[in-house]
Scaffold this motif. Structure first.
Motif, mmCIF file in Angstrom:
data_model
loop_
_atom_site.group_PDB
_atom_site.id
_atom_site.type_symbol
_atom_site.label_atom_id
_atom_site.label_comp_id
_atom_site.label_asym_id
_atom_site.label_seq_id
_atom_site.Cartn_x
_atom_site.Cartn_y
_atom_site.Cartn_z
ATOM 1 N N UNK A 189 0.855 -1.175 0.000
ATOM 2 C CA UNK A 189 0.000 0.000 0.000
ATOM 3 C C UNK A 189 0.896 1.232 0.000
ATOM 4 N N UNK A 190 0.704 2.102 -0.991
ATOM 5 C CA UNK A 190 1.581 3.255 -1.163
ATOM 6 C C UNK A 190 0.746 4.523 -1.317
ATOM 7 N N UNK A 205 -11.037 18.607 -7.777
ATOM 8 C CA UNK A 205 -12.066 18.427 -6.746
ATOM 9 C C UNK A 205 -11.450 18.399 -5.353
ATOM 10 N N UNK A 206 -10.205 18.855 -5.229
ATOM 11 C CA UNK A 206 -9.577 19.016 -3.922
ATOM 12 C C UNK A 206 -8.921 17.779 -3.357
ATOM 13 N N UNK A 207 -8.675 16.755 -4.179
ATOM 14 C CA UNK A 207 -8.014 15.542 -3.699
ATOM 15 C C UNK A 207 -6.555 15.597 -4.146
ATOM 16 N N UNK A 208 -5.657 15.869 -3.176
ATOM 17 C CA UNK A 208 -4.239 16.063 -3.485
ATOM 18 C C UNK A 208 -3.420 14.788 -3.359
ATOM 19 N N UNK A 209 -3.954 13.793 -2.683
ATOM 20 C CA UNK A 209 -3.239 12.524 -2.565
ATOM 21 C C UNK A 209 -4.224 11.386 -2.401
ATOM 22 N N UNK A 210 -3.753 10.189 -2.709
ATOM 23 C CA UNK A 210 -4.515 8.961 -2.503
ATOM 24 C C UNK A 210 -3.701 8.054 -1.591
ATOM 25 N N UNK A 211 -4.243 7.725 -0.434
ATOM 26 C CA UNK A 211 -3.573 6.761 0.445
ATOM 27 C C UNK A 211 -3.812 5.354 -0.079
ATOM 28 N N UNK A 212 -2.812 4.494 0.034
ATOM 29 C CA UNK A 212 -3.013 3.091 -0.286
ATOM 30 C C UNK A 212 -3.953 2.464 0.720
ATOM 31 N N UNK A 213 -4.935 1.728 0.239
ATOM 32 C CA UNK A 213 -5.906 1.118 1.152
ATOM 33 C C UNK A 213 -6.193 -0.316 0.735
ATOM 34 N N UNK A 214 -6.554 -1.112 1.715
ATOM 35 C CA UNK A 214 -6.968 -2.496 1.513
ATOM 36 C C UNK A 214 -7.989 -2.802 2.592
ATOM 37 N N UNK A 215 -9.144 -3.342 2.192
ATOM 38 C CA UNK A 215 -10.174 -3.592 3.199
ATOM 39 C C UNK A 215 -11.077 -4.740 2.789
ATOM 40 N N UNK A 216 -11.583 -5.432 3.798
ATOM 41 C CA UNK A 216 -12.644 -6.405 3.573
ATOM 42 C C UNK A 216 -13.904 -5.634 3.210
ATOM 43 N N UNK A 217 -14.482 -5.935 2.056
ATOM 44 C CA UNK A 217 -15.694 -5.234 1.658
ATOM 45 C C UNK A 217 -15.739 -5.006 0.164
ATOM 46 N N UNK A 218 -16.427 -3.953 -0.236
ATOM 47 C CA UNK A 218 -16.610 -3.641 -1.650
ATOM 48 C C UNK A 218 -16.417 -2.140 -1.850
ATOM 49 N N UNK A 268 -11.962 -5.402 8.043
ATOM 50 C CA UNK A 268 -10.543 -5.188 8.274
ATOM 51 C C UNK A 268 -10.133 -4.048 7.355
ATOM 52 N N UNK A 269 -9.465 -3.047 7.925
ATOM 53 C CA UNK A 269 -9.098 -1.864 7.154
ATOM 54 C C UNK A 269 -7.621 -1.568 7.376
ATOM 55 N N UNK A 270 -6.888 -1.381 6.285
ATOM 56 C CA UNK A 270 -5.477 -0.998 6.362
ATOM 57 C C UNK A 270 -5.243 0.182 5.434
ATOM 58 N N UNK A 271 -4.403 1.123 5.878
ATOM 59 C CA UNK A 271 -4.103 2.295 5.066
ATOM 60 C C UNK A 271 -2.650 2.708 5.276
ATOM 61 N N UNK A 272 -2.024 3.155 4.205
ATOM 62 C CA UNK A 272 -0.636 3.618 4.298
ATOM 63 C C UNK A 272 -0.536 5.008 4.924
ATOM 64 N N UNK A 273 -1.663 5.699 5.047
ATOM 65 C CA UNK A 273 -1.715 6.989 5.743
ATOM 66 C C UNK A 273 -2.960 6.991 6.621
ATOM 67 N N UNK A 274 -2.749 7.099 7.922
ATOM 68 C CA UNK A 274 -3.858 6.978 8.873
ATOM 69 C C UNK A 274 -4.979 7.973 8.581
#
Length: 358
Positions: free
Chosen positions: A188-189, A200-213, A329-335
């Motif tokens: 996750x990067x 639209x004001x989104x300057x970065x995307x955190x890497x994410x991985x989660x159970x779900x859709x 379960x949720x994981x992110x490279x930036x909290x």
């Protein structure tokens, strides 16, 4: 009414008729609803229109015996197999539905995906590439039925809408051979935004991985609702375990892209058990009164070597374990990536994740 008036009225009506063209035949070819008797479901049916997938959460009995979905499609369209036909998962039945628009010009093929319900343990060994946008996603392989299932999702489908280059290495989530166990792990990067996302004001995307859709229909209108967390869970969890590495990026920035001196990024890894079958999302995964238990790693700071986490579930409400429940379960490279804050370049690697039951 005299003859002159009648002739005038007839001429006027003919003129109106000549100006009115026949309405065009509906060109849409969508599955609008896909209903299965709730006794056969452990979670709500999810129709992923952007990726033409239908995600089913089935009881083991329904998986073994098959189901008969009731389907509605775009006005005038047809679907094959038909609504009410048997859908089986033993390798003999179809796993795709083809919708043909009323005008016959358009077709859309939907693939059935079954969310895995069983042992909650993953090594992230099997990855596929999305045909259209070329991002990677993780699947589970069931060797007993020669099939794949999906439990995990990420923000990759949303990033795809931002105009990112169609290359697996351009996305925030991808496979890596820097693994703790087996050949692959999840990387996750946190990456910078695109020209379109910046508008639209989104300057970065955190890497994410989660159970779900992931629901891409909300990706830009209500992005926090696009990440829908949870897969059906039965019983009581005891502990949340796994292995991770983490290296924060050099410069932490706020939502506007301003660098915050002295601020360090950190990762986030947690599990949440909640009541019901309607998925929680990024707006309420930490606040909903449906949450029953939670397990969170206490420190998301740098870890240069593989580090094991083993955290107990803290029970927030009493429950029996027999109700319909979902595990996220949720994981992110930036909290703070859900509010578009973090450090570009932050890297989290995750492997051998497990929910240990009581």
């Amino acid at each position: 009414m005299n003859i002159r008036k009648l002739c005038y009225l007839a001429t006027l009506m003919l003129s109106f008729h000549a100006c009115i063209k026949d309405a065009p035949i509906n060109p849409e070819a969508d599955i609008e609803t896909f209903r299965i008797d709730r006794q056969y479901l452990t979670g709500d049916v999810f129709i992923d229109q952007a990726n033409a997938r239908i995600v089913l959460s089935l009881t083991p009995e329904a998986f073994d015996s098959g189901v008969r979905p009731t389907i509605t499609v775009s006005s005038g369209a047809s679907v094959v197999p038909a609504s009410g036909d048997s859908l089986k998962f033993n390798g003999t039945g179809t796993k795709q539905y083809v919708v043909t628009s009323a005008n016959g010009a358009n077709k859309k093929t939907y693939t059935i995906v079954v969310a895995n319900l069983g042992v909650f343990a993953w090594d992230f060994e099997h990855w596929l590439v999305n045909d259209k946008d070329k991002y990677q996603y993780v699947v589970e392989i069931d060797s007993t039925i020669a099939d794949t299932s999906e439990s995990w999702s990420s923000g990759n489908p949303g990033v795809a809408l931002s105009g990112v280059k169609k290359d697996p290495l351009e996305y925030p989530l991808r496979a890596t051979t820097d693994a703790y166990h087996g050949k692959y792990a999840a990387e996750l990067l946190t990456r910078g935004g695109t020209a379109l996302s910046n508008l639209v004001g989104i300057k970065l995307f955190a890497g994410s991985l989660f159970l779900g859709v992931f629901d891409p229909t909300n990706a830009f209108v209500a992005p926090l609702k696009a990440t829908q967390f949870g897969q059906p869970y039965l019983g009581k969890p005891s502990r949340f375990t796994g292995y991770y590495k983490y290296q924060p990026g050099e410069k932490y920035q706020d939502k506007a892209g301003n660098i915050i001196a002295g601020m360090k990024d950190s990762c986030s890894i947690y599990a949440v058990l909640y009541r019901g079958t309607v998925r929680l999302d990024a707006t309420n995964i930490n606040t909903s009164d449906r949450i029953l238990a939670r397990a969170t790693i206490p420190d998301g700071g740098p870890r240069s070597a593989w580090t094991k986490f083993d955290v107990p579930f803290v029970e927030l409400q009493s429950y029996t374990g027999n109700d319909k429940m979902m595990m996220a379960i949720v994981a992110s490279s930036s909290k703070d990536g859900d509010t578009y804050k973090g450090a570009i370049g932050s890297r989290l690697v995750l492997d051998s994740v497990q929910i240990v039951p009581q």
